[in-house]
Write a protein that holds these residues in place. Structure first.
Motif: not given
Length: 394
Positions: A93-107
C-alpha cells in the motif's frame, strides 16, 4: 524454512551488506479461558512504532518516494520478523502510486520485487529484477535477489551464474555462491568456505543470517551437534525472525526432540508456520492443547484458500498429512506447492505424502530430483533408506 525462506533471509542479509483474516471460519474455543491470540506478548517492537509514525507522514505526502520506500522497507522487514503477511500488504500500500508503473524508480522497483517475492509471485519479481538489471547490470541488490528467486525455484545453474556478478559486494557474493553450491553436491565445501569467512560479518544481524545458513547446511550434512551449536549461537544474538525459528523447530523435530519445540514455540501461536510445528510436537507428546491448535490451523488454511493465498501451500500440505491424516489431499497440495518452489522442505513433504498415498510417480519425482541436483539432505535420505528397507511400509 519457507519462501522461500532461505532467499528471503539472504536478501535481508544483502540489505545489511550492501548498504488472521476476516475470511476465517468461525472458531469457538472449547474452554472459556482459552487465549485466542496474544497481541505482542513481548513489548511492541520499536520498529513498528517508528513505522506507524512514518506511515502517518506518508498519508500526508503519498507521493514522497523516499518516505514511501522507508515505510515499505520497514513493513517488509516486520513481515519477515513476525511472519505476519499483513505487513507485506501494508508495504504494498505504501508503494501504491508506483505499483502498476512500468518503470518506477529503482528503489521502488527493488521493493516491489521483494514484496512480490514474499507473496510467491516469482514471475512478477523476476520481471522487476530484470528491469532493474537492464538499466544497471551492476545492480547488486537485483542480482542477489534474482539469484535466490532462481534458487527457490530449483534453477541452480542460473542462480549460481548470477553470483559472480556481485564483484562490488564480495561478502554478498560469498553467501550467494555458498548457498547455491550447498544444494548441488557441494555442501561440505560451502560450509568450509563460509565458516572461514565468518569473521568478515560484524554486526549481530549479519552474524545471525550467516549462522542460520551454516546451521541449515550442517543439518542437511547430517551433523546434528554442529547444527545445534550454530542454531544456539544464532539464537543468542537476539535477532527476531520466524523463518529461523521454523528452521530450528524442523531440526528439533527431525532429531525427535518435541519437548524442545514446545519450549521454543509456546508463545508463537500467532504465526501459522510456527503453530503448525508446535502442533506436530504436541501430537507427538499427546498434549491436550493439540485439539484447539488444529482447529485454529484449519480455519487459517481455509481463509488462505478463500483469498487465493499460496504462500503457505507447503505448510498446508504438511498439516493435511501430519495432523489430518489425509494422504491423498496432502499429496495434491504438495504437488501444487512443488510447481511453485523447490527447496529441500518442498521435496521432503512431496516424498512423505507420495509414500503415504502409495503414489509411485511422486516418489520417482523425488528420486529424479536428488539424482539431478546431487542434493545432500541427511533427513530425506534417511526417509528414502527406510522406505527401501520396509518396501514402502510406514
Amino acid at each position: 524454512m519457507t519462501m522461500n525462506s532461505r532467499g528471503r533471509a539472504l536478501v535481508a542479509l544483502l540489505t545489511l551488506l550492501a548498504s488472521t483474516s476476516a475470511f476465517a471460519e468461525p472458531f469457538e474455543p472449547s474452554d472459556e479461558a482459552y487465549v485466542v491470540e496474544r497481541l505482542y506478548s513481548r513489548r511492541l517492537p520499536p520498529a513498528l512504532r517508528e513505522t506507524r509514525r512514518l506511515r502517518q507522514e506518508l498519508l500526508r505526502r503519498p507521493d514522497d518516494q523516499d518516505l514511501a520506500a522507508s515505510v515499505a522497507r520497514n513493513y517488509l522487514g516486520l513481515a519477515h520478523a513476525e511472519g505476519d503477511p499483513r505487513y507485506a500488504g501494508y508495504a504494498q500500500m505504501a508503494l501504491h502510486p508506483w505499483w502498476a508503473s512500468a518503470n518506477p524508480p529503482t528503489p521502488i522497483l527493488h521493493l516491489r520485487a521483494s514484496i512480490r517475492q514474499y507473496n510467491h509471485d516469482f514471475t512478477g519479481a523476476r520481471a522487476d529484477l530484470d528491469r532493474a538489471l537492464a538499466a544497471n547490470r551492476a545492480d547488486v541488490q537485483a542480482q542477489l535477489t534474482k539469484a535466490f528467486v532462481l534458487q527457490a525455484q530449483g534453477n541452480y545453474a542460473e542462480a549460481k551464474a548470477s553470483c559472480p556478478g556481485l564483484a562490488s559486494a564480495p561478502s554478498a557474493a560469498l553467501v550467494c555462491l555458498s548457498s547455491v553450491d550447498s544444494f548441488t553436491g557441494h555442501a561440505v565445501e560451502s560450509d568450509s568456505r563460509l565458516s572461514r569467512a565468518m569473521a568478515i560479518y560484524r554486526t549481530p544481524e549479519e552474524k545471525f543470517w550467516v549462522l542460520s545458513i551454516l546451521a541449515d547446511i550442517a543439518a542437511r550434512e547430517g551433523k546434528p551437534a554442529l547444527a545445534e551449536q550454530r542454531f544456539r549461537e544464532a539464537l543468542k544474538l537476539g535477532v527476531r525472525d520466524v523463518l529461523f525459528l521454523s528452521l530450528y523447530s524442523d531440526f528439533l523435530l527431525e532429531e525427535n526432540r518435541p519437548k524442545d519445540v514446545v519450549a521454543l514455540l509456546k508463545d508463537e501461536t500467532r504465526v501459522d508456520m510456527l503453530l503448525l510445528r508446535l502442533a506436530i510436537a504436541e501430537k507427538r507428546l499427546g498434549l491436550p492443547a493439540l485439539r484447539d491448535h488444529v482447529d485454529i490451523l484449519k480455519a487459517r488454511f481455509n481463509a488462505n484458500r478463500v483469498r487465493g493465498d499460496m504462500r503457505n501451500s507447503r505448510e498446508e500440505a504438511r498439516f493435511t498429512l501430519d495432523l489430518m491424516g489425509d494422504a491423498k489431499e496432502g499429496l495434491r497440495l504438495a504437488r501444487t506447492n512443488w510447481e511453485i518452489q523447490k527447496e529441500p522442505e518442498d521435496l521432503t513433504i512431496l516424498y512423505q505424502s507420495a509414500v503415504a498415498a502409495g503414489d509411485a510417480a511422486g516418489v520417482a519425482t523425488v528420486k529424479e530430483w536428488l539424482k539431478k541436483t546431487r542434493l545432500e539432505d541427511a533427513h530425506l535420505k534417511a526417509l528414502l533408506a527406510h522406505q527401501k528397507k520396509t518396501g514402502g511400509r510406514s
